[in-house]
Motif scaffolding. Sequence first.
Motif, PDB file in Angstrom:
ATOM      1  N   ASP A 156       0.844  -1.194   0.000  1.00  0.00           N
ATOM      2  CA  ASP A 156       0.000   0.000   0.000  1.00  0.00           C
ATOM      3  C   ASP A 156       0.872   1.233   0.000  1.00  0.00           C
ATOM      4  N   ASN A 190      -6.388   4.561  -5.202  1.00  0.00           N
ATOM      5  CA  ASN A 190      -6.469   3.463  -4.252  1.00  0.00           C
ATOM      6  C   ASN A 190      -5.988   2.160  -4.873  1.00  0.00           C
ATOM      7  N   ASP A 225      -7.194  -0.649  -4.429  1.00  0.00           N
ATOM      8  CA  ASP A 225      -8.336  -1.495  -4.764  1.00  0.00           C
ATOM      9  C   ASP A 225      -8.926  -1.150  -6.124  1.00  0.00           C
ATOM     10  N   ASP A 237     -13.516  -0.328  -8.959  1.00  0.00           N
ATOM     11  CA  ASP A 237     -13.302  -0.491  -7.524  1.00  0.00           C
ATOM     12  C   ASP A 237     -13.708  -1.919  -7.177  1.00  0.00           C
ATOM     13  N   SER A 250     -13.421  -5.563  -4.645  1.00  0.00           N
ATOM     14  CA  SER A 250     -13.338  -5.940  -3.233  1.00  0.00           C
ATOM     15  C   SER A 250     -12.003  -6.588  -2.900  1.00  0.00           C
ATOM     16  N   SER A 251     -11.452  -7.377  -3.841  1.00  0.00           N
ATOM     17  CA  SER A 251     -10.171  -8.059  -3.628  1.00  0.00           C
ATOM     18  C   SER A 251      -9.383  -8.030  -4.921  1.00  0.00           C
ATOM     19  N   PRO A 252      -8.433  -7.101  -5.079  1.00  0.00           N
ATOM     20  CA  PRO A 252      -7.733  -6.928  -6.358  1.00  0.00           C
ATOM     21  C   PRO A 252      -7.031  -8.180  -6.868  1.00  0.00           C
ATOM     22  N   SER A 293      -0.981  -6.120  -5.976  1.00  0.00           N
ATOM     23  CA  SER A 293      -2.350  -6.487  -5.645  1.00  0.00           C
ATOM     24  C   SER A 293      -2.458  -7.975  -5.347  1.00  0.00           C
ATOM     25  N   TYR A 333      -3.467  -9.611  -1.777  1.00  0.00           N
ATOM     26  CA  TYR A 333      -4.595 -10.537  -1.670  1.00  0.00           C
ATOM     27  C   TYR A 333      -4.149 -11.836  -1.019  1.00  0.00           C
TER      28      TYR A 333
END
Length: 402
Positions: free
Chosen positions: A46, A53, A55, A237, A239-241, A264, A268
Amino acid sequence: MGLISKLLRKNTSPARIAGFALSNFIGLLIIGGAVMFYVDSRGIWDDDESVINTDYLVVNKKVTSASTLGDGGATRFSAADLADLKAQPWVRRVGEFSSSDFRVYASVSQGGRGLETALFFESVPDSFVDLPAADWRFEPGQPVVPVMIPKDYLALYNFGFAGSAGLPQLSEQLISGIPLKLYMRSEDGSRSMQMEGRIAGFSNRLNTVLVPDGFMQYANSRLGDSGSSAPSRLIIDVSSPGDVAISEYLSSHGWEVAGDKSGSSAAYLLKVVVGIVMAVGAVITLLSLFVLMLSVSLLMEKNRQVIHRLLMLGAPLRKVGAPYCSMIVVGCGAAWLLSVGALVALRSLYAGALEGLGVGTGGLMWGIGVGTLLALGVVLVNIVAVGRKIKSAWGLRISDAG
């Protein structure tokens, strides 16, 4: 120790209490350690400085030899594409990229030297840009246009172009304070606008020159010729990239994700592993809870006659239940203290490596906090169970007296 406590602790089994404390310690350590490591390590993927973002995924259709022979319609997203995408369970919302339908030229002057280049503008809905509204907003009549550029563009200028052209290198802070001269004109040259631009941010996830969506609509309405068209890129956008379902869906439709996806996927995977570890810890903690409840219940059952007689003699309910509550608190307290010490020792094993990567160190407090809440929950549940057991014996005493 009072007489009541001595009587009620007579059949206490230290081995059972020690077994509970050990199992509870293991459960708290696993859960607290998983939370601590997740909070500490998520900063690796991050980017706190990113204005987009992690995500969010930028998606486009693959350019094939067939699409290059047409007008570009094959690489645009239709209404059916958008409807099907929005129906996917891993999609929170979808934004469309808007492109400039006019020519853009930008120039900058610094130290008596200037640089001029042709540009292009794109925009996404402003809600996808993580900048204060005051810094990322445009209204007709406003003289300055906020502009966001990729960090890679600045790196290419500093380490590629500036040296060969004899121009000074520019830091992010310096270039943010230099005004840009923007010259925009329609394709036929009949309409034009001149405005000033301001670098409002840098993105390491979007490889484009971004402007507020309000400015894009305003400029296209004044200088554009072709009107609105289907988008060729989308920002999603999710929920879980790193979810496998996302890559399978995109691959089956011939779509691709722009930028580096390794961060990502790793984030995850980290969430999945931490979730599994926390589930194991939760099971162990739950089992320790039942071990303690069973141990206390058995102990109270052995002392049932003693409890009954004490109540018949008028002993307060609080004093009768106090020895069992103190055993619960001591057992949970010992497990919690051991888990805190183990978390500190565990974190010392990897803290140096993470700090060397420039990652924050706030995970320890999160781990201790989660462990504290779990320990308090175990204490509360068992104390409530003891209270119910004592009240049940009180009810038996009332019926005997009747």
